[in-house]
Design a protein around this motif. Structure first.
Motif, PDB file in Angstrom:
ATOM      1  N   GLY A  72     -20.615  88.334  18.174  1.00 17.25           N
ATOM      2  CA  GLY A  72     -21.472  87.902  17.075  1.00 17.25           C
ATOM      3  C   GLY A  72     -22.060  86.519  17.333  1.00 17.25           C
ATOM      4  N   THR A  73     -21.292  85.662  17.933  1.00 11.25           N
ATOM      5  CA  THR A  73     -21.771  84.316  18.240  1.00 11.25           C
ATOM      6  C   THR A  73     -22.999  84.384  19.150  1.00 11.25           C
ATOM      7  OG1 THR A  73     -19.540  83.444  18.012  1.00 11.25           O
ATOM      8  CG2 THR A  73     -21.085  82.102  19.282  1.00 11.25           C
ATOM      9  N   GLU A  74     -22.954  85.288  20.147  1.00  8.34           N
ATOM     10  CA  GLU A  74     -24.109  85.421  21.050  1.00  8.34           C
ATOM     11  C   GLU A  74     -25.331  85.921  20.280  1.00  8.34           C
ATOM     12  OE1 GLU A  74     -23.605  87.586  24.813  1.00  8.34           O
ATOM     13  OE2 GLU A  74     -25.773  87.944  24.816  1.00  8.34           O
ATOM     14  N   PHE A 202     -23.883  91.800  14.432  1.00 11.14           N
ATOM     15  CA  PHE A 202     -22.589  92.439  14.132  1.00 11.14           C
ATOM     16  C   PHE A 202     -21.649  92.282  15.323  1.00 11.14           C
ATOM     17  CE2 PHE A 202     -23.342  96.389  16.578  1.00 11.14           C
ATOM     18  CZ  PHE A 202     -24.720  96.381  16.692  1.00 11.14           C
ATOM     19  N   SER A 203     -20.364  92.515  15.067  1.00 12.35           N
ATOM     20  CA  SER A 203     -19.355  92.246  16.091  1.00 12.35           C
ATOM     21  C   SER A 203     -18.228  93.271  15.974  1.00 12.35           C
ATOM     22  CB  SER A 203     -18.815  90.825  15.888  1.00 12.35           C
ATOM     23  OG  SER A 203     -17.804  90.558  16.816  1.00 12.35           O
ATOM     24  N   ALA A 204     -17.913  93.943  17.093  1.00 11.54           N
ATOM     25  CA  ALA A 204     -16.995  95.092  17.048  1.00 11.54           C
ATOM     26  C   ALA A 204     -15.583  94.745  16.583  1.00 11.54           C
ATOM     27  CB  ALA A 204     -16.927  95.734  18.440  1.00 11.54           C
ATOM     28  N   HIS A 205     -15.116  93.524  16.915  1.00  8.94           N
ATOM     29  CA  HIS A 205     -13.695  93.266  16.630  1.00  8.94           C
ATOM     30  C   HIS A 205     -13.397  93.061  15.147  1.00  8.94           C
ATOM     31  CE1 HIS A 205     -13.341  88.699  16.255  1.00  8.94           C
ATOM     32  NE2 HIS A 205     -14.560  88.795  16.752  1.00  8.94           N
ATOM     33  N   LYS A 206     -14.460  93.055  14.320  1.00 14.56           N
ATOM     34  CA  LYS A 206     -14.224  92.954  12.878  1.00 14.56           C
ATOM     35  C   LYS A 206     -14.138  94.333  12.236  1.00 14.56           C
ATOM     36  CE  LYS A 206     -14.933  88.427  13.183  1.00 14.56           C
ATOM     37  NZ  LYS A 206     -14.025  87.351  12.911  1.00 14.56           N
ATOM     38  N   PHE A 207     -14.445  95.392  13.009  1.00 12.00           N
ATOM     39  CA  PHE A 207     -14.316  96.737  12.422  1.00 12.00           C
ATOM     40  C   PHE A 207     -13.526  97.676  13.352  1.00 12.00           C
ATOM     41  CE2 PHE A 207     -18.771  96.282  13.951  1.00 12.00           C
ATOM     42  CZ  PHE A 207     -18.891  97.322  14.873  1.00 12.00           C
TER      43      PHE A 207
HETATM   44  N1  PLP Z   1     -20.139  85.279  11.952  1.00  7.97           N
HETATM   45  C1  PLP Z   1     -19.152  85.453  11.065  1.00  7.97           C
HETATM   46  C2  PLP Z   1     -19.475  85.531   9.615  1.00  7.97           C
HETATM   47  C3  PLP Z   1     -17.831  85.576  11.506  1.00  7.97           C
HETATM   48  O1  PLP Z   1     -16.851  85.743  10.619  1.00  7.97           O
HETATM   49  C4  PLP Z   1     -17.568  85.488  12.893  1.00  7.97           C
HETATM   50  C5  PLP Z   1     -16.180  85.553  13.393  1.00  7.97           C
HETATM   51  O2  PLP Z   1     -15.251  85.123  12.739  1.00  7.97           O
HETATM   52  C6  PLP Z   1     -18.649  85.315  13.759  1.00  7.97           C
HETATM   53  C7  PLP Z   1     -19.912  85.213  13.268  1.00  7.97           C
HETATM   54  C8  PLP Z   1     -18.433  85.227  15.243  1.00  7.97           C
HETATM   55  O3  PLP Z   1     -18.224  86.494  15.759  1.00  7.97           O
HETATM   56  P1  PLP Z   1     -17.573  86.657  17.232  1.00  7.97           P
HETATM   57  O4  PLP Z   1     -16.130  86.363  17.068  1.00  7.97           O
HETATM   58  O5  PLP Z   1     -17.848  88.075  17.584  1.00  7.97           O
HETATM   59  O6  PLP Z   1     -18.285  85.703  18.097  1.00  7.97           O
END
Ligand code: PLP
Length: 387
Positions: A72-74, A202-207
């Motif tokens: 998600g950061t990327e 979106f980011s896979a490790h949250k689901f």
């Molecule tokens: N955005 C939100 C709202 C998040 O909660 C997070 C992770 O905690 C991120 C972005 C970053 O996601 P990633 O860990 O996949 O970089």
């Protein structure tokens, strides 16, 4: 002692079904998808299937783009820096709007862009902790704001912003709209066409997918200068060899998460409410944000007189994993902003503690957590009778 995991907004366990789906792509089907030989091409059907799941899961149109990347950061960096390169650096517009409650992946990137000369407005929230369309209307500059980036759901409080209305305000004023939906996907329905967003993270490790893989939705007709240059992967929009196993895992995880949305909003919500009701019975306790405005799995609670880290340490000692959304820790400014905006007493005796459930959380775990949390509050308050 059995351990109870109530920190699912930090990360989730990989669903064992997802794990199983990923396994062949480590030691059997390990080819580089860009190779022309069979080892490479045999990865294509599973990658295609994963991409379909991502398009279906977000209701993205066939002509839009979904870029699979590392996290998600990327995705957040790709959007903000892409807007900088494509619009701000070219002198077309210079204004970005975001909010005071964003994740550091947005906030710190915006601060970096400010150091390059971008003008960034950080919107406050209303008394409910929400970024409303009216707040955005007050700050948006017609035909001057390049991008509005407001998170779909907050990671600390679970509070959900009215993304569809915010996107409409952005578009009415000639701006593009991005939402960081990392904490929304898998918890509430996320439909990119209905919300009419231009970019979505979106980011896979949250689901219940693996860590280290995420995605960025880009509406049809739009383009962003890539963050990475190099190979021609992802339609030249994100260079770098695709992590096939993780992409397959993310696609399947989204599939399962979308199918489990009713369960999330009924059963996970029921358990969350049970925990919250019990917590609210403890004296001098505040839960941040109205329940109806939050994702179904999250509680941010402030126990008067209890220092968050001591509380977490004690909980951890008793087998329960939660996290702090401290009102006085510089690392948690997004919670701090919410506390301040909602006029929560932020003297040093107040610290937020976040409990976040998942579809793997059981009733027995919640019952045990209720017992341990009550005892922990009593013990810590009896040690420090100054509150
Ligand atoms: N955005 C939100 C709202 C998040 O909660 C997070 C992770 O905690 C991120 C972005 C970053 O996601 P990633 O860990 O996949 O970089």
């Amino acid at each position: 002692m059995e351990k109870i995991y109530l920190d699912n907004n930090a990360t989730t366990k990989v669903d064992p079904l997802v794990m199983k789906k990923m396994l062949p792509f480590f030691v059997e089907k390990y080819g580089n998808p860009n190779s022309l030989h069979g080892f490479g091409t045999e990865t294509h059907p599973a990658m295609g299937e994963a991409l379909n799941s991502l398009y279906e899961g977000l209701n993205a149109s066939d002509d839009s783009d979904i870029i699979v990347n590392s996290c998600g950061t990327e995705s957040n960096n790709t959007v903000l820096k892409g807007i900088y390169f494509d619009i701000i650096h070219k002198g077309v517009k210079n204004h970005i709007i975001t909010s005071q409650i964003e994740h550091p992946a947005i906030r710190h990137t915006c601060e970096f862009l400010e150091s390059l000369g971008a003008d960034v407005t950080y919107l406050p929230v209303n008394d409910d902790g929400i970024v409303t369309a009216d707040i955005l209307k007050e700050h948006i500059r017609k035909d001057q704001t390049a991008l509005v980036s407001i998170m779909w759901a907050n990671n600390e409080t679970g509070l959900i912003n009215p993304v569809k209305e915010l996107a409409a305000v952005a578009h009415d004023n000639g701006a593009l709209f991005h939402t960081d939906a990392v904490q929304a996907v898998g918890k509430v329905k996320v439909d990119v066409q209905d919300a009419n967003v231009d970019f979505l993270t979106f980011s896979a490790h949250k689901f219940h997918g693996p860590k280290g893989v995420g995605g960025l939705y880009i509406k049809e007709g739009l383009n962003l200068t890539p963050l990475f240059h190099g190979g021609e992967q992802m339609g030249k929009k994100r260079a770098g060899t695709v992590n096939v196993a993780f992409m397959v895992g993310m696609g399947y995880a989204l599939d399962l998460a979308v199918k489990a949305l009713d369960f999330e909003n009924q059963e996970v919500r029921r358990l969350r409410d049970k925990l919250e009701d019990a917590i609210m019975k403890i004296d001098d306790t505040i839960v941040i944000g109205k329940r109806s405005l939050r994702t179904p799995n999250t509680i941010l609670v402030s126990f008067k007189g209890i220092e968050g880290e001591a509380f977490l340490w004690d909980l951890n000692w008793n087998g329960i994993a939660a996290s702090t959304g401290s009102a006085c820790s510089s690392e948690d400014l997004e919670a701090d902003a919410t506390f301040q905006a909602m006029h929560v007493d932020t003297d040093l005796s107040h610290t937020g503690v976040r409990f976040s459930l998942s579809r793997f959380t059981t009733e027995e775990e919640i019952d045990k957590a209720i017992e341990v949390i009550g005892k922990t509050v009593d013990r810590l308050r009896s040690i420090s009778s100054t509150y």
